[in-house]
Design an enzyme around this catalytic site. Structure first.
Site, PDB file in Angstrom:
ATOM      1  N   SER A   5       0.863  -1.203   0.000  1.00 22.20           N
ATOM      2  CA  SER A   5       0.000   0.000   0.000  1.00 22.20           C
ATOM      3  C   SER A   5       0.883   1.232   0.000  1.00 22.20           C
ATOM      4  O   SER A   5       1.974   1.216   0.579  1.00 22.20           O
ATOM      5  CB  SER A   5      -0.872   0.006   1.258  1.00 22.20           C
ATOM      6  OG  SER A   5      -1.452   1.274   1.462  1.00 22.20           O
ATOM      7  N   TYR A  38      -1.912  -0.345  10.269  1.00 19.98           N
ATOM      8  CA  TYR A  38      -2.036  -0.802   8.872  1.00 19.98           C
ATOM      9  C   TYR A  38      -0.816  -0.370   8.061  1.00 19.98           C
ATOM     10  O   TYR A  38      -0.169  -1.180   7.387  1.00 19.98           O
ATOM     11  CB  TYR A  38      -3.316  -0.226   8.263  1.00 19.98           C
ATOM     12  CG  TYR A  38      -3.514  -0.544   6.798  1.00 19.98           C
ATOM     13  CD1 TYR A  38      -3.937  -1.804   6.389  1.00 19.98           C
ATOM     14  CD2 TYR A  38      -3.286   0.435   5.824  1.00 19.98           C
ATOM     15  CE1 TYR A  38      -4.129  -2.090   5.038  1.00 19.98           C
ATOM     16  CE2 TYR A  38      -3.478   0.158   4.480  1.00 19.98           C
ATOM     17  CZ  TYR A  38      -3.897  -1.107   4.092  1.00 19.98           C
ATOM     18  OH  TYR A  38      -4.080  -1.383   2.751  1.00 19.98           O
TER      19      TYR A  38
HETATM   20  N1  LIG Z   1      -8.728  -0.780  -1.318  1.00 22.93           N
HETATM   21  C1  LIG Z   1      -7.713   0.057  -1.149  1.00 22.93           C
HETATM   22  O1  LIG Z   1      -7.903   1.279  -1.159  1.00 22.93           O
HETATM   23  C2  LIG Z   1      -6.301  -0.466  -0.987  1.00 22.93           C
HETATM   24  C3  LIG Z   1      -5.246   0.450  -1.125  1.00 22.93           C
HETATM   25  C4  LIG Z   1      -3.938  -0.003  -0.984  1.00 22.93           C
HETATM   26  C5  LIG Z   1      -3.702  -1.339  -0.715  1.00 22.93           C
HETATM   27  N2  LIG Z   1      -4.746  -2.210  -0.577  1.00 22.93           N
HETATM   28  C6  LIG Z   1      -4.415  -3.605  -0.287  1.00 22.93           C
HETATM   29  O2  LIG Z   1      -4.937  -4.414  -1.320  1.00 22.93           O
HETATM   30  C7  LIG Z   1      -5.256  -5.706  -0.813  1.00 22.93           C
HETATM   31  C8  LIG Z   1      -6.692  -6.022  -1.147  1.00 22.93           C
HETATM   32  O3  LIG Z   1      -7.527  -5.037  -0.563  1.00 22.93           O
HETATM   33  P1  LIG Z   1      -9.050  -4.839  -0.952  1.00 22.93           P
HETATM   34  O4  LIG Z   1      -9.318  -3.393  -0.830  1.00 22.93           O
HETATM   35  O5  LIG Z   1      -9.374  -5.542  -2.190  1.00 22.93           O
HETATM   36  O6  LIG Z   1      -9.725  -5.555   0.324  1.00 22.93           O
HETATM   37  P2  LIG Z   1     -11.118  -6.288   0.491  1.00 22.93           P
HETATM   38  O7  LIG Z   1     -12.108  -5.767  -0.465  1.00 22.93           O
HETATM   39  O8  LIG Z   1     -11.403  -6.190   1.951  1.00 22.93           O
HETATM   40  O9  LIG Z   1     -10.783  -7.814   0.102  1.00 22.93           O
HETATM   41  C9  LIG Z   1      -9.823  -8.506   0.844  1.00 22.93           C
HETATM   42  C10 LIG Z   1      -9.583  -9.870   0.232  1.00 22.93           C
HETATM   43  O10 LIG Z   1      -8.599 -10.524   1.033  1.00 22.93           O
HETATM   44  C11 LIG Z   1      -9.151 -11.706   1.573  1.00 22.93           C
HETATM   45  N3  LIG Z   1      -8.690 -11.911   2.933  1.00 22.93           N
HETATM   46  C12 LIG Z   1      -8.789 -11.052   3.977  1.00 22.93           C
HETATM   47  N4  LIG Z   1      -8.284 -11.619   5.083  1.00 22.93           N
HETATM   48  C13 LIG Z   1      -7.862 -12.852   4.719  1.00 22.93           C
HETATM   49  C14 LIG Z   1      -7.264 -13.913   5.416  1.00 22.93           C
HETATM   50  N5  LIG Z   1      -7.019 -13.852   6.726  1.00 22.93           N
HETATM   51  N6  LIG Z   1      -6.966 -15.040   4.736  1.00 22.93           N
HETATM   52  C15 LIG Z   1      -7.241 -15.148   3.415  1.00 22.93           C
HETATM   53  N7  LIG Z   1      -7.821 -14.172   2.701  1.00 22.93           N
HETATM   54  C16 LIG Z   1      -8.130 -13.040   3.351  1.00 22.93           C
HETATM   55  C17 LIG Z   1     -10.646 -11.529   1.544  1.00 22.93           C
HETATM   56  O11 LIG Z   1     -11.261 -12.808   1.562  1.00 22.93           O
HETATM   57  P3  LIG Z   1     -12.778 -13.030   2.104  1.00 22.93           P
HETATM   58  O12 LIG Z   1     -13.668 -12.540   1.011  1.00 22.93           O
HETATM   59  O13 LIG Z   1     -12.918 -14.496   2.292  1.00 22.93           O
HETATM   60  O14 LIG Z   1     -12.919 -12.248   3.355  1.00 22.93           O
HETATM   61  C18 LIG Z   1     -10.817 -10.751   0.241  1.00 22.93           C
HETATM   62  O15 LIG Z   1     -10.796 -11.606  -0.868  1.00 22.93           O
HETATM   63  C19 LIG Z   1      -4.977  -5.650   0.684  1.00 22.93           C
HETATM   64  O16 LIG Z   1      -3.705  -6.181   0.954  1.00 22.93           O
HETATM   65  C20 LIG Z   1      -5.006  -4.169   0.982  1.00 22.93           C
HETATM   66  O17 LIG Z   1      -4.264  -3.854   2.125  1.00 22.93           O
HETATM   67  C21 LIG Z   1      -6.041  -1.798  -0.706  1.00 22.93           C
END
Ligand SMILES: NC(=O)c1ccc[n+]([C@@H]2O[C@H](COP(=O)([O-])OP(=O)(O)OC[C@H]3O[C@@H](n4cnc5c(N)ncnc54)[C@H](OP(=O)(O)O)[C@@H]3O)[C@@H](O)[C@H]2O)c1
Length: 250
Positions: A145, A159
């Site tokens: 991130s 985070y």
């Molecule tokens: N969205 C943003 O603005 C943003 C910005 C920068 C970085 N990121 C990073 O991008 C990545 C994805 O984020 P996102 O926004 O797409 O999040 P999200 O919508 O909350 O989705 C998270 C995904 O990770 C899975 N997950 C969460 N905890 C897990 C665990 N303990 N074991 C296995 N799978 C797990 C979830 O599975 P389930 O569906 O089964 O819960 C889901 O598929 C993360 O690493 C986040 O930190 C996001």
């Protein structure tokens, strides 16, 4: 896109945390470009099933495996199962991540430990396990991130610290795995529309205004970038953090 001649045709990939958000976009994008894709999830079996069906309806191949990234043996088992089912692995994308928001003065140690277990230890466990299956020329991507580099908002301390740890982890893994011909790259998205950053969330207007492009990314923008780096012609990119955030850090 024709799966047999797509840029990732013949590639075998696993996305850790692929059921929703950026992870689901990665699974769809990799499959559209010709890869066979396994992915893990923990709490969304329905979303995982829907994603497999969506990929298959476009003629692609996807396999869903339930494994909590905080559970090392479950995660190692899922990676071994993916390698068995797909006949090896060429790419690991460790996307699973959680955000437990909160100011340091009220943050519980249970939440702190959970954040590190999924966002840092899980990344280490998955990389180590996948390295045993990745072919020479294999690629590991971690979804970090841009909060690794900019504190941005109160409440993101833990985070952002996990994501800073991942940025350093990737540099070390790149050196450790270089003799095996495996590259390791950290992708640092900026704000992206997912369940983690919903468009009706409390900080969305502030975040959008902070962005030079005055917008929040679509998950497929992040997925396209990773898929591009996964292509065979993307070479000599290793041990770095690459930020994709529309100029947010500028
Ligand atoms: N969205 C943003 O603005 C943003 C910005 C920068 C970085 N990121 C990073 O991008 C990545 C994805 O984020 P996102 O926004 O797409 O999040 P999200 O919508 O909350 O989705 C998270 C995904 O990770 C899975 N997950 C969460 N905890 C897990 C665990 N303990 N074991 C296995 N799978 C797990 C979830 O599975 P389930 O569906 O089964 O819960 C889901 O598929 C993360 O690493 C986040 O930190 C996001």
């Amino acid at each position: 896109m024709n799966k047999d001649i797509g840029p990732l045709a013949g590639k075998k990939a696993i996305v850790i945390g692929g059921s929703r958000g950026i992870g689901a976009a990665l699974v769809k994008r990799f499959a559209r470009e010709g890869a066979a894709v396994a992915f893990t999830y923990v709490s969304s079996p329905d979303r995982a099933r829907e994603l497999v069906a969506a990929v298959e309806s476009e003629g692609g191949r996807a396999i869903a495996l339930q494994a909590d990234s905080a559970d090392a043996s479950a995660l190692e088992g899922a990676i071994a199962e993916a390698a068995r089912a797909l006949g090896g692995l060429d790419v690991l994308v460790n996307n699973a991540g959680i955000l437990i928001f909160g100011n340091a003065d009220e943050y519980s140690l249970e939440d702190f430990d959970r954040m590190f277990a999924v966002n840092v230890r899980g990344v280490f466990v998955a990389a180590k396990a996948a390295a045993n299956h990745l072919s020479r020329g294999g690629k590991i991507f971690v979804i970090g991130s841009n909060t690794a580099e900019r504190a941005m908002l109160a409440g993101l301390t833990v985070y952002g610290t996990t994501k800073a740890a991942v940025a350093r982890l990737v540099r070390g893994l790149a050196l450790d795995f270089a003799p095996r011909g495996i590259s390791v790259v950290n992708i640092q998205p900026g704000p992206t529309t997912t369940d983690m950053m919903p468009l009706d969330g409390p900080h969305v207007d502030w975040v959008r205004n902070q962005s030079p492009e005055k917008r929040i990314a679509d998950p497929d923008e992040i997925a396209r970038f990773v898929a591009y780096l996964a292509r065979p012609e993307s070479t000599y990119i290793n041990g770095v953090s690459l930020t994709i955030d529309g100029g947010f850090m500028a």
